[in-house]
Design a protein around this motif. Structure first.
Motif, PDB file in Angstrom:
ATOM      1  N   ASP A  77       3.156  12.300 -16.052  1.00 47.06           N
ATOM      2  CA  ASP A  77       3.793  10.979 -15.975  1.00 47.06           C
ATOM      3  C   ASP A  77       4.364  10.667 -14.588  1.00 47.06           C
ATOM      4  O   ASP A  77       5.485  10.195 -14.454  1.00 47.06           O
ATOM      5  CB  ASP A  77       4.884  10.839 -17.044  1.00 47.06           C
ATOM      6  N   HIS A  78       3.549  10.915 -13.568  1.00 41.48           N
ATOM      7  CA  HIS A  78       3.961  10.645 -12.187  1.00 41.48           C
ATOM      8  C   HIS A  78       3.894   9.157 -11.898  1.00 41.48           C
ATOM      9  O   HIS A  78       2.973   8.474 -12.323  1.00 41.48           O
ATOM     10  CB  HIS A  78       3.054  11.399 -11.214  1.00 41.48           C
ATOM     11  N   LYS A  79       4.859   8.668 -11.139  1.00 41.60           N
ATOM     12  CA  LYS A  79       4.883   7.248 -10.750  1.00 41.60           C
ATOM     13  C   LYS A  79       5.454   7.124  -9.346  1.00 41.60           C
ATOM     14  O   LYS A  79       6.558   7.584  -9.066  1.00 41.60           O
ATOM     15  CB  LYS A  79       5.741   6.453 -11.740  1.00 41.60           C
ATOM     16  N   LEU A  80       4.678   6.512  -8.449  1.00 43.00           N
ATOM     17  CA  LEU A  80       5.133   6.185  -7.097  1.00 43.00           C
ATOM     18  C   LEU A  80       5.506   4.711  -7.052  1.00 43.00           C
ATOM     19  O   LEU A  80       4.739   3.863  -7.525  1.00 43.00           O
ATOM     20  CB  LEU A  80       4.022   6.441  -6.077  1.00 43.00           C
ATOM     21  N   THR A  81       6.671   4.417  -6.477  1.00 43.47           N
ATOM     22  CA  THR A  81       7.123   3.038  -6.317  1.00 43.47           C
ATOM     23  C   THR A  81       7.393   2.800  -4.844  1.00 43.47           C
ATOM     24  O   THR A  81       8.274   3.437  -4.247  1.00 43.47           O
ATOM     25  CB  THR A  81       8.400   2.768  -7.143  1.00 43.47           C
ATOM     26  N   ILE A  82       6.640   1.910  -4.251  1.00 44.19           N
ATOM     27  CA  ILE A  82       6.727   1.646  -2.818  1.00 44.19           C
ATOM     28  C   ILE A  82       8.108   1.104  -2.435  1.00 44.19           C
ATOM     29  O   ILE A  82       8.680   0.279  -3.133  1.00 44.19           O
ATOM     30  CB  ILE A  82       5.604   0.680  -2.387  1.00 44.19           C
ATOM     31  N   MET A  83       8.632   1.619  -1.336  1.00 47.85           N
ATOM     32  CA  MET A  83       9.894   1.132  -0.773  1.00 47.85           C
ATOM     33  C   MET A  83       9.645   0.330   0.495  1.00 47.85           C
ATOM     34  O   MET A  83      10.253  -0.708   0.706  1.00 47.85           O
ATOM     35  CB  MET A  83      10.827   2.317  -0.466  1.00 47.85           C
ATOM     36  N   ASP A  84       8.769   0.844   1.354  1.00 45.47           N
ATOM     37  CA  ASP A  84       8.523   0.228   2.651  1.00 45.47           C
ATOM     38  C   ASP A  84       7.097   0.561   3.076  1.00 45.47           C
ATOM     39  O   ASP A  84       6.552   1.572   2.655  1.00 45.47           O
ATOM     40  CB  ASP A  84       9.520   0.779   3.677  1.00 45.47           C
ATOM     41  N   ALA A  85       6.522  -0.289   3.905  1.00 43.75           N
ATOM     42  CA  ALA A  85       5.158  -0.064   4.382  1.00 43.75           C
ATOM     43  C   ALA A  85       4.988  -0.688   5.755  1.00 43.75           C
ATOM     44  O   ALA A  85       5.671  -1.638   6.103  1.00 43.75           O
ATOM     45  CB  ALA A  85       4.161  -0.675   3.412  1.00 43.75           C
ATOM     46  N   GLY A  86       4.059  -0.149   6.509  1.00 38.82           N
ATOM     47  CA  GLY A  86       3.756  -0.702   7.817  1.00 38.82           C
ATOM     48  C   GLY A  86       2.506  -0.054   8.371  1.00 38.82           C
ATOM     49  O   GLY A  86       1.831   0.710   7.695  1.00 38.82           O
ATOM     50  N   GLY A  87       2.223  -0.355   9.610  1.00 40.03           N
ATOM     51  CA  GLY A  87       1.072   0.236  10.268  1.00 40.03           C
ATOM     52  C   GLY A  87       0.169  -0.807  10.883  1.00 40.03           C
ATOM     53  O   GLY A  87       0.571  -1.951  11.103  1.00 40.03           O
ATOM     54  N   ASP A  88      -1.038  -0.385  11.163  1.00 41.70           N
ATOM     55  CA  ASP A  88      -2.018  -1.271  11.779  1.00 41.70           C
ATOM     56  C   ASP A  88      -3.353  -1.101  11.077  1.00 41.70           C
ATOM     57  O   ASP A  88      -3.401  -0.595   9.959  1.00 41.70           O
ATOM     58  CB  ASP A  88      -2.106  -1.020  13.291  1.00 41.70           C
ATOM     59  N   GLU A  89      -4.432  -1.473  11.736  1.00 42.95           N
ATOM     60  CA  GLU A  89      -5.733  -1.407  11.085  1.00 42.95           C
ATOM     61  C   GLU A  89      -6.258   0.016  10.927  1.00 42.95           C
ATOM     62  O   GLU A  89      -7.181   0.252  10.162  1.00 42.95           O
ATOM     63  CB  GLU A  89      -6.767  -2.284  11.816  1.00 42.95           C
ATOM     64  N   LYS A  90      -5.665   1.000  11.607  1.00 40.15           N
ATOM     65  CA  LYS A  90      -6.152   2.378  11.539  1.00 40.15           C
ATOM     66  C   LYS A  90      -5.224   3.319  10.780  1.00 40.15           C
ATOM     67  O   LYS A  90      -5.669   4.176  10.031  1.00 40.15           O
ATOM     68  CB  LYS A  90      -6.374   2.927  12.950  1.00 40.15           C
ATOM     69  N   VAL A  91      -3.933   3.188  11.017  1.00 38.67           N
ATOM     70  CA  VAL A  91      -2.947   4.082  10.421  1.00 38.67           C
ATOM     71  C   VAL A  91      -1.919   3.252   9.667  1.00 38.67           C
ATOM     72  O   VAL A  91      -1.381   2.288  10.201  1.00 38.67           O
ATOM     73  CB  VAL A  91      -2.246   4.946  11.498  1.00 38.67           C
ATOM     74  N   VAL A  92      -1.666   3.644   8.425  1.00 35.46           N
ATOM     75  CA  VAL A  92      -0.724   2.934   7.565  1.00 35.46           C
ATOM     76  C   VAL A  92       0.284   3.957   7.057  1.00 35.46           C
ATOM     77  O   VAL A  92      -0.079   5.087   6.754  1.00 35.46           O
ATOM     78  CB  VAL A  92      -1.467   2.265   6.382  1.00 35.46           C
ATOM     79  N   PHE A  93       1.542   3.566   6.979  1.00 33.29           N
ATOM     80  CA  PHE A  93       2.568   4.477   6.467  1.00 33.29           C
ATOM     81  C   PHE A  93       3.356   3.797   5.371  1.00 33.29           C
ATOM     82  O   PHE A  93       3.392   2.572   5.267  1.00 33.29           O
ATOM     83  CB  PHE A  93       3.502   4.944   7.589  1.00 33.29           C
ATOM     84  N   SER A  94       3.975   4.620   4.551  1.00 36.03           N
ATOM     85  CA  SER A  94       4.769   4.101   3.455  1.00 36.03           C
ATOM     86  C   SER A  94       5.828   5.110   3.057  1.00 36.03           C
ATOM     87  O   SER A  94       5.639   6.315   3.213  1.00 36.03           O
ATOM     88  CB  SER A  94       3.878   3.809   2.256  1.00 36.03           C
TER      89      SER A  94
END
Length: 136
Positions: A77-94
């Motif tokens: 019962d794993h669940k990820l809930t996004i807090m923040d996101a950013g990046g560009d066309e190659k690298v994305v972070f969250s």
């Protein structure tokens, strides 16, 4: 723009939240099926997973084995809930909050959770794969 100063702002806008939410849903689905091969497939070949145990989990085989160990330990019962996101066309972070159910020392179900950070690399087909995953 002043002469000699380059504008570094990205020229293309990406909707990182939507694509990361989709990546998280796919990852959660694989986890919740206890499919360690599918979980490992969400990572690039030289990815690192840094769990709170201070291990450094590297590459597909180690990642698959690490998650197989969690599954055999009863995590579901794993669940990820996004807090923040950013990046560009190659690298994305969250960053995300995560929750799961596990087994306590007495074998009873207990809820666990914490925070996670993810760095994704965009693949040639436009999909995202994890390069770095750390959680507490």
């Amino acid at each position: 723009m002043r002469e000699g100063i380059m504008n570094l702002a990205p020229s293309t806008s990406f909707d990182h939240r939507d694509e990361i939410t989709a990546a998280y849903a796919a990852w959660d689905s694989a986890f919740n099926k206890a499919d360690s091969k599918a979980v490992a497939a969400a990572y690039v070949s030289n990815a690192k997973v840094l769990p709170p145990t201070h291990q450094v989990i590297s590459g597909p085989e180690e990642i698959e084995n690490f998650f197989a160990g969690l599954f055999s330990g009863g995590f579901t019962d794993h669940k990820l809930t996004i807090m923040d996101a950013g990046g560009d066309e190659k690298v994305v972070f969250s960053t995300a909050k995560w929750t799961a159910d596990g087994r306590g020392s007495d074998g009873s179900r207990q809820s666990v959770g914490g925070l996670a950070a993810h760095v994704f690399e965009r693949q040639a087909d436009g999909s995202l794969k994890l390069r770095l995953h750390t959680f507490n």
